[in-house]
Write a protein that holds these residues in place. Sequence first.
Motif, PDB file in Angstrom:
ATOM      1  N   SER A 286       0.807  -1.222   0.000  1.00  0.00           N
ATOM      2  CA  SER A 286       0.000   0.000   0.000  1.00  0.00           C
ATOM      3  C   SER A 286       0.841   1.274   0.000  1.00  0.00           C
ATOM      4  CB  SER A 286      -0.928  -0.001   1.221  1.00  0.00           C
ATOM      5  OG  SER A 286      -0.172   0.040   2.427  1.00  0.00           O
ATOM      6  N   GLN A 287       2.155   1.111  -0.092  1.00  0.00           N
ATOM      7  CA  GLN A 287       3.054   2.255  -0.050  1.00  0.00           C
ATOM      8  C   GLN A 287       2.955   3.064  -1.352  1.00  0.00           C
ATOM      9  OE1 GLN A 287       5.183   5.108   0.433  1.00  0.00           O
ATOM     10  NE2 GLN A 287       5.421   3.773   2.216  1.00  0.00           N
ATOM     11  N   PRO A 288       2.598   4.359  -1.292  1.00  0.00           N
ATOM     12  CA  PRO A 288       2.459   5.175  -2.499  1.00  0.00           C
ATOM     13  C   PRO A 288       3.733   5.305  -3.335  1.00  0.00           C
ATOM     14  CG  PRO A 288       1.427   6.255  -0.616  1.00  0.00           C
ATOM     15  CD  PRO A 288       2.195   5.085  -0.075  1.00  0.00           C
ATOM     16  N   LEU A 289       4.908   5.119  -2.718  1.00  0.00           N
ATOM     17  CA  LEU A 289       6.165   5.263  -3.451  1.00  0.00           C
ATOM     18  C   LEU A 289       6.378   4.154  -4.472  1.00  0.00           C
ATOM     19  CD1 LEU A 289       8.557   6.248  -0.512  1.00  0.00           C
ATOM     20  CD2 LEU A 289       7.914   7.713  -2.435  1.00  0.00           C
ATOM     21  N   LEU A 290       5.658   3.045  -4.346  1.00  0.00           N
ATOM     22  CA  LEU A 290       5.874   1.929  -5.270  1.00  0.00           C
ATOM     23  C   LEU A 290       5.586   2.320  -6.719  1.00  0.00           C
ATOM     24  CD1 LEU A 290       4.526  -1.282  -3.489  1.00  0.00           C
ATOM     25  CD2 LEU A 290       6.861  -0.844  -4.267  1.00  0.00           C
ATOM     26  N   GLY A 291       4.527   3.103  -6.938  1.00  0.00           N
ATOM     27  CA  GLY A 291       4.188   3.501  -8.305  1.00  0.00           C
ATOM     28  C   GLY A 291       5.287   4.294  -8.975  1.00  0.00           C
ATOM     29  N   PRO A 292       5.702   5.447  -8.405  1.00  0.00           N
ATOM     30  CA  PRO A 292       6.803   6.215  -9.007  1.00  0.00           C
ATOM     31  C   PRO A 292       8.099   5.424  -9.110  1.00  0.00           C
ATOM     32  CG  PRO A 292       5.647   7.530  -7.373  1.00  0.00           C
ATOM     33  CD  PRO A 292       5.103   6.141  -7.263  1.00  0.00           C
ATOM     34  N   ALA A 293       8.401   4.588  -8.110  1.00  0.00           N
ATOM     35  CA  ALA A 293       9.640   3.803  -8.158  1.00  0.00           C
ATOM     36  C   ALA A 293       9.609   2.804  -9.298  1.00  0.00           C
ATOM     37  CB  ALA A 293       9.863   3.081  -6.830  1.00  0.00           C
ATOM     38  N   SER A 294       8.422   2.252  -9.595  1.00  0.00           N
ATOM     39  CA  SER A 294       8.322   1.267 -10.686  1.00  0.00           C
ATOM     40  C   SER A 294       8.553   1.912 -12.042  1.00  0.00           C
ATOM     41  CB  SER A 294       6.951   0.591 -10.654  1.00  0.00           C
ATOM     42  OG  SER A 294       5.926   1.514 -10.986  1.00  0.00           O
ATOM     43  N   LEU A 295       8.375   3.234 -12.152  1.00  0.00           N
ATOM     44  CA  LEU A 295       8.668   3.934 -13.414  1.00  0.00           C
ATOM     45  C   LEU A 295      10.162   4.152 -13.597  1.00  0.00           C
ATOM     46  CD1 LEU A 295       5.852   6.640 -13.325  1.00  0.00           C
ATOM     47  CD2 LEU A 295       5.883   4.524 -14.661  1.00  0.00           C
ATOM     48  N   ALA A 296      10.910   4.127 -12.475  1.00  0.00           N
ATOM     49  CA  ALA A 296      12.352   4.393 -12.542  1.00  0.00           C
ATOM     50  C   ALA A 296      13.180   3.115 -12.609  1.00  0.00           C
ATOM     51  CB  ALA A 296      12.783   5.212 -11.328  1.00  0.00           C
ATOM     52  N   LEU A 297      12.645   1.999 -12.137  1.00  0.00           N
ATOM     53  CA  LEU A 297      13.419   0.771 -12.015  1.00  0.00           C
ATOM     54  C   LEU A 297      12.808  -0.333 -12.859  1.00  0.00           C
ATOM     55  CD1 LEU A 297      13.828   0.703  -8.108  1.00  0.00           C
ATOM     56  CD2 LEU A 297      15.404   1.694  -9.774  1.00  0.00           C
ATOM     57  N   ASP A 298      13.672  -1.197 -13.374  1.00  0.00           N
ATOM     58  CA  ASP A 298      13.148  -2.379 -14.050  1.00  0.00           C
ATOM     59  C   ASP A 298      12.576  -3.316 -12.998  1.00  0.00           C
ATOM     60  OD1 ASP A 298      15.200  -4.681 -13.362  1.00  0.00           O
ATOM     61  OD2 ASP A 298      16.400  -2.888 -13.796  1.00  0.00           O
TER      62      ASP A 298
END
Length: 389
Positions: A148-160
């Motif tokens: 449920s951590q909101p950072l997962l979405g933006p992080a998934s755009l930066a990392l494979d």
Amino acid sequence: MSTVVFIHGTGVREPAFGELYGRFGTSLKALRPTLHVVPYYWGEAHGATLAAQGACLPPSSPGTARTPAAQDPDDEAWGVLYADPHTELALAAAAGPAPGELAPGSVPPGHRIRHLLDTLGERLDHDAEELSCLDGPALVRQAALLASQPLLGPASLALDPATLAEVAARALVAAAVRDALAEDDPLIPTGDQRDRAVDTLGAALGAAPAGSGRGPRRWLLHRMSNAVARRVERRRRPLTEAAHPAAGDVLRYLARGEPFRAGLAALALTLEPPVTFVGHSLGGIIALETLISRPLPMVRLVVTAGSQAPFLYETGALPTLAHPAPLPAHMPPWLNLYDPRDLLAHVGAELFPGRVEDHQVLSRQPFPAAHSAYWTNPAVYRRLEADIP
């Protein structure tokens, strides 16, 4: 003429002692000019020193031989993750592109890793040797929280996906270790056990198995680790040298406290009664134990501020009085000043019924500032002036 002996606390040395004693004497005599105020500066004669110039400190020079574990800078970066398990996710999110508006029917960023985290408990064998160092149910709970951590979405755009899986695995393990530390768990995994748990969780979340030639591993951790490791090694000696008077004074007193007490007793014998001992922190312990260990009839009052003496007594660590023995009959009245925000201050009225008066003072400072704010608090001096004989 009434005499007041001021007894300082841990880590105080000149010139700080002169400033502290000067402030104490000036503030107290402003309320009662006839008082005779004298210092007991035990720090110079009995305080702790690094007698061998810090020979006990592990070497940190580049040419010194080290074990592989001590050389791994990532171990220091884990300290950052234990403080905030989502640090890598935040770094990745900040480095990635700004999330845009989703097209109708498209999958939200981070959907895959969220699903894997939500179903981790169904796919993970909690009895696996690699995860035996962690609490299995707690790990599953942490996975649900991370999903449920909101950072997962933006992080998934930066990392494979594979790197994101590694970052998520480290976040899970860091959260588990953080919680174990908070609960004072006596069994904390080693770095090797921690890393094997990360590999196992990473594979369950979509990372390539360890040793399979996968791409750049731990790249975000490396971003933190080298700087952290250099800072820690560079600061260890000055930090130890700065901290050792305070920590060392306590240890030295508990191990060899009689010279501290004998010096105060010898001073009291030279003073005109009535005498009041006023001690801060360890100074209060020295004052109390001097009076416990020998009758000093000229001393009519003992005042402690921010004192750990009640705690040491209740835990069986006070050298001159073992719980549940009472205070000796020859002890004068004891006034104990405490600030509820001072985590080093304790109360004694329930431990010594009728022998101690606990008096609350408020500095409106958080800890640790509250522990050093007694001698700038006008309320402290008003109470002292009212009680000193």
